[in-house]
Each structure stands twice: as structure tokens, then as C-alpha cells.
Design a protein around this motif. Structure first.
Motif, PDB file in Angstrom:
ATOM      1  N   GLU A  19      38.008  19.327  54.700  1.00  0.00           N
ATOM      2  CA  GLU A  19      37.363  18.355  55.585  1.00  0.00           C
ATOM      3  C   GLU A  19      38.308  17.195  55.921  1.00  0.00           C
ATOM      4  OE1 GLU A  19      33.690  18.238  56.127  1.00  0.00           O
ATOM      5  OE2 GLU A  19      33.308  20.129  55.118  1.00  0.00           O
ATOM      6  N   ASP A  20      39.396  17.079  55.138  1.00  0.00           N
ATOM      7  CA  ASP A  20      40.330  15.974  55.318  1.00  0.00           C
ATOM      8  C   ASP A  20      41.508  16.316  56.225  1.00  0.00           C
ATOM      9  OD1 ASP A  20      41.274  17.803  53.405  1.00  0.00           O
ATOM     10  OD2 ASP A  20      42.530  16.299  52.451  1.00  0.00           O
ATOM     11  N   VAL A  21      41.475  17.490  56.859  1.00  0.00           N
ATOM     12  CA  VAL A  21      42.572  17.940  57.707  1.00  0.00           C
ATOM     13  C   VAL A  21      42.077  18.082  59.144  1.00  0.00           C
ATOM     14  CG1 VAL A  21      44.179  19.832  58.158  1.00  0.00           C
ATOM     15  CG2 VAL A  21      43.672  19.179  55.806  1.00  0.00           C
ATOM     16  N   MET A  22      42.836  17.498  60.081  1.00  0.00           N
ATOM     17  CA  MET A  22      42.525  17.649  61.499  1.00  0.00           C
ATOM     18  C   MET A  22      43.667  18.407  62.160  1.00  0.00           C
ATOM     19  SD  MET A  22      40.873  14.019  62.605  1.00  0.00           S
ATOM     20  CE  MET A  22      40.458  14.652  64.207  1.00  0.00           C
ATOM     21  N   LYS A  58      30.889  32.209  62.560  1.00  0.00           N
ATOM     22  CA  LYS A  58      31.749  31.021  62.494  1.00  0.00           C
ATOM     23  C   LYS A  58      33.216  31.422  62.643  1.00  0.00           C
ATOM     24  CE  LYS A  58      30.518  27.470  59.995  1.00  0.00           C
ATOM     25  NZ  LYS A  58      30.238  26.524  58.918  1.00  0.00           N
ATOM     26  N   THR A  59      34.002  30.501  63.186  1.00  0.00           N
ATOM     27  CA  THR A  59      35.449  30.678  63.290  1.00  0.00           C
ATOM     28  C   THR A  59      36.121  29.616  62.438  1.00  0.00           C
ATOM     29  OG1 THR A  59      35.313  31.584  65.520  1.00  0.00           O
ATOM     30  CG2 THR A  59      37.433  30.667  64.862  1.00  0.00           C
ATOM     31  N   TYR A  60      37.031  30.045  61.571  1.00  0.00           N
ATOM     32  CA  TYR A  60      37.792  29.143  60.715  1.00  0.00           C
ATOM     33  C   TYR A  60      39.238  29.136  61.175  1.00  0.00           C
ATOM     34  CZ  TYR A  60      33.898  29.526  57.419  1.00  0.00           C
ATOM     35  OH  TYR A  60      32.660  29.499  56.828  1.00  0.00           O
ATOM     36  N   GLU A  61      39.831  27.962  61.252  1.00  0.00           N
ATOM     37  CA  GLU A  61      41.261  27.865  61.505  1.00  0.00           C
ATOM     38  C   GLU A  61      41.981  27.991  60.165  1.00  0.00           C
ATOM     39  OE1 GLU A  61      44.590  24.916  63.465  1.00  0.00           O
ATOM     40  OE2 GLU A  61      42.465  24.509  63.800  1.00  0.00           O
ATOM     41  N   LEU A  62      42.951  28.892  60.088  1.00  0.00           N
ATOM     42  CA  LEU A  62      43.616  29.153  58.817  1.00  0.00           C
ATOM     43  C   LEU A  62      44.766  28.182  58.580  1.00  0.00           C
ATOM     44  CD1 LEU A  62      43.693  33.046  58.869  1.00  0.00           C
ATOM     45  CD2 LEU A  62      42.089  31.540  57.682  1.00  0.00           C
ATOM     46  N   LYS A  63      44.798  27.611  57.393  1.00  0.00           N
ATOM     47  CA  LYS A  63      45.869  26.705  56.969  1.00  0.00           C
ATOM     48  C   LYS A  63      46.656  27.393  55.864  1.00  0.00           C
ATOM     49  CE  LYS A  63      46.536  22.035  55.028  1.00  0.00           C
ATOM     50  NZ  LYS A  63      47.790  22.376  54.482  1.00  0.00           N
ATOM     51  N   ASP A  64      47.977  27.323  55.978  1.00  0.00           N
ATOM     52  CA  ASP A  64      48.880  27.913  54.980  1.00  0.00           C
ATOM     53  C   ASP A  64      48.665  29.418  54.831  1.00  0.00           C
ATOM     54  OD1 ASP A  64      49.854  25.344  54.569  1.00  0.00           O
ATOM     55  OD2 ASP A  64      48.553  24.979  52.847  1.00  0.00           O
ATOM     56  N   ILE A  84      39.335  24.493  66.504  1.00  0.00           N
ATOM     57  CA  ILE A  84      38.500  25.654  66.828  1.00  0.00           C
ATOM     58  C   ILE A  84      37.396  25.879  65.804  1.00  0.00           C
ATOM     59  CG2 ILE A  84      40.289  26.829  68.137  1.00  0.00           C
ATOM     60  CD1 ILE A  84      40.803  28.558  65.637  1.00  0.00           C
ATOM     61  N   GLY A  85      37.424  25.131  64.732  1.00  0.00           N
ATOM     62  CA  GLY A  85      36.424  25.280  63.683  1.00  0.00           C
ATOM     63  C   GLY A  85      36.931  24.653  62.406  1.00  0.00           C
ATOM     64  N   PRO A  86      36.171  24.797  61.324  1.00  0.00           N
ATOM     65  CA  PRO A  86      36.605  24.240  60.042  1.00  0.00           C
ATOM     66  C   PRO A  86      37.969  24.796  59.636  1.00  0.00           C
ATOM     67  CG  PRO A  86      34.378  25.135  59.884  1.00  0.00           C
ATOM     68  CD  PRO A  86      34.917  25.530  61.220  1.00  0.00           C
ATOM     69  N   VAL A  87      38.763  23.963  58.991  1.00  0.00           N
ATOM     70  CA  VAL A  87      40.079  24.385  58.506  1.00  0.00           C
ATOM     71  C   VAL A  87      39.913  25.013  57.134  1.00  0.00           C
ATOM     72  CG1 VAL A  87      42.388  23.606  57.848  1.00  0.00           C
ATOM     73  CG2 VAL A  87      41.249  22.593  59.843  1.00  0.00           C
ATOM     74  N   LEU A  88      40.339  26.264  57.008  1.00  0.00           N
ATOM     75  CA  LEU A  88      40.239  26.999  55.749  1.00  0.00           C
ATOM     76  C   LEU A  88      41.635  27.152  55.170  1.00  0.00           C
ATOM     77  CD1 LEU A  88      38.454  28.584  53.745  1.00  0.00           C
ATOM     78  CD2 LEU A  88      38.876  30.618  55.136  1.00  0.00           C
ATOM     79  N   GLU A  89      41.874  26.472  54.042  1.00  0.00           N
ATOM     80  CA  GLU A  89      43.164  26.584  53.362  1.00  0.00           C
ATOM     81  C   GLU A  89      43.157  27.871  52.545  1.00  0.00           C
ATOM     82  OE1 GLU A  89      46.205  23.793  50.873  1.00  0.00           O
ATOM     83  OE2 GLU A  89      44.076  23.383  50.668  1.00  0.00           O
ATOM     84  N   VAL A  90      44.064  28.767  52.864  1.00  0.00           N
ATOM     85  CA  VAL A  90      44.112  30.084  52.239  1.00  0.00           C
ATOM     86  C   VAL A  90      44.733  29.990  50.850  1.00  0.00           C
ATOM     87  CG1 VAL A  90      45.037  32.429  52.429  1.00  0.00           C
ATOM     88  CG2 VAL A  90      44.313  31.196  54.494  1.00  0.00           C
ATOM     89  N   GLN A  91      43.999  30.509  49.851  1.00  0.00           N
ATOM     90  CA  GLN A  91      44.520  30.583  48.494  1.00  0.00           C
ATOM     91  C   GLN A  91      44.931  32.010  48.162  1.00  0.00           C
ATOM     92  OE1 GLN A  91      41.138  28.822  46.578  1.00  0.00           O
ATOM     93  NE2 GLN A  91      41.925  26.749  46.840  1.00  0.00           N
TER      94      GLN A  91
END
Length: 71
Positions: A50-53, A24-30, A58-65
Motif C-alpha cells: 500500500e506504500d508503493v505508487m 482483479k489486476t495486480y501490478e507485479l513488483k520485483d 493498473i491495480g494494487p502493487v503485489l511484491e512477489v516473494q
């Protein structure tokens, strides 16, 4: 959730940073600037948003903690 993979920069539009795993490919947020390094092997702790477009889509958005660099 924790996800392991390699950091890549995808060239869509202005470009976006991604975490690429075996399946899987995750798009990184923050993503912090220390994480934005091509080829870096990491374990990212974050939340799939799931609430971010995005325009890259390119794939699910993964918010980095947090993240940890792996050998």
C-alpha cells in the motif's frame, strides 16, 4: 497472500507486468525474469504494498516473494 491468475504485459509507458485474476489486476513488483512470460498461469505468493505508487496505476502493487507455475 497467495493469488492465482495469468501473467500479462500491460503497455502503459515503458510497460509493466501484471497478474490478472478473475476479478482483479495486480501490478507485479520485483517479478523475477522467469515470471515475465505472457499467458503464464501461476500462483504468486507475495505482499500487497500500500506504500508503493507507480506510473501505471493498473491495480494494487503485489511484491512477489515466490511463484509456482500451474498447469
Amino acid at each position: 497472500m497467495k493469488v492465482q491468475g495469468k501473467i500479462e504485459h500491460k503497455g502503459f509507458g515503458t510497460g509493466t507486468w501484471a497478474l490478472v485474476t478473475d476479478n482483479k489486476t495486480y501490478e507485479l513488483k520485483d517479478a523475477p525474469s522467469d515470471l515475465k512470460k505472457k499467458g503464464l498461469k501461476v500462483e504468486v505468493n507475495g505482499e500487497v504494498r500500500e506504500d508503493v505508487m507507480t506510473t501505471a496505476m493498473i491495480g494494487p502493487v503485489l511484491e512477489v516473494q515466490s511463484f509456482e507455475v500451474m498447469d
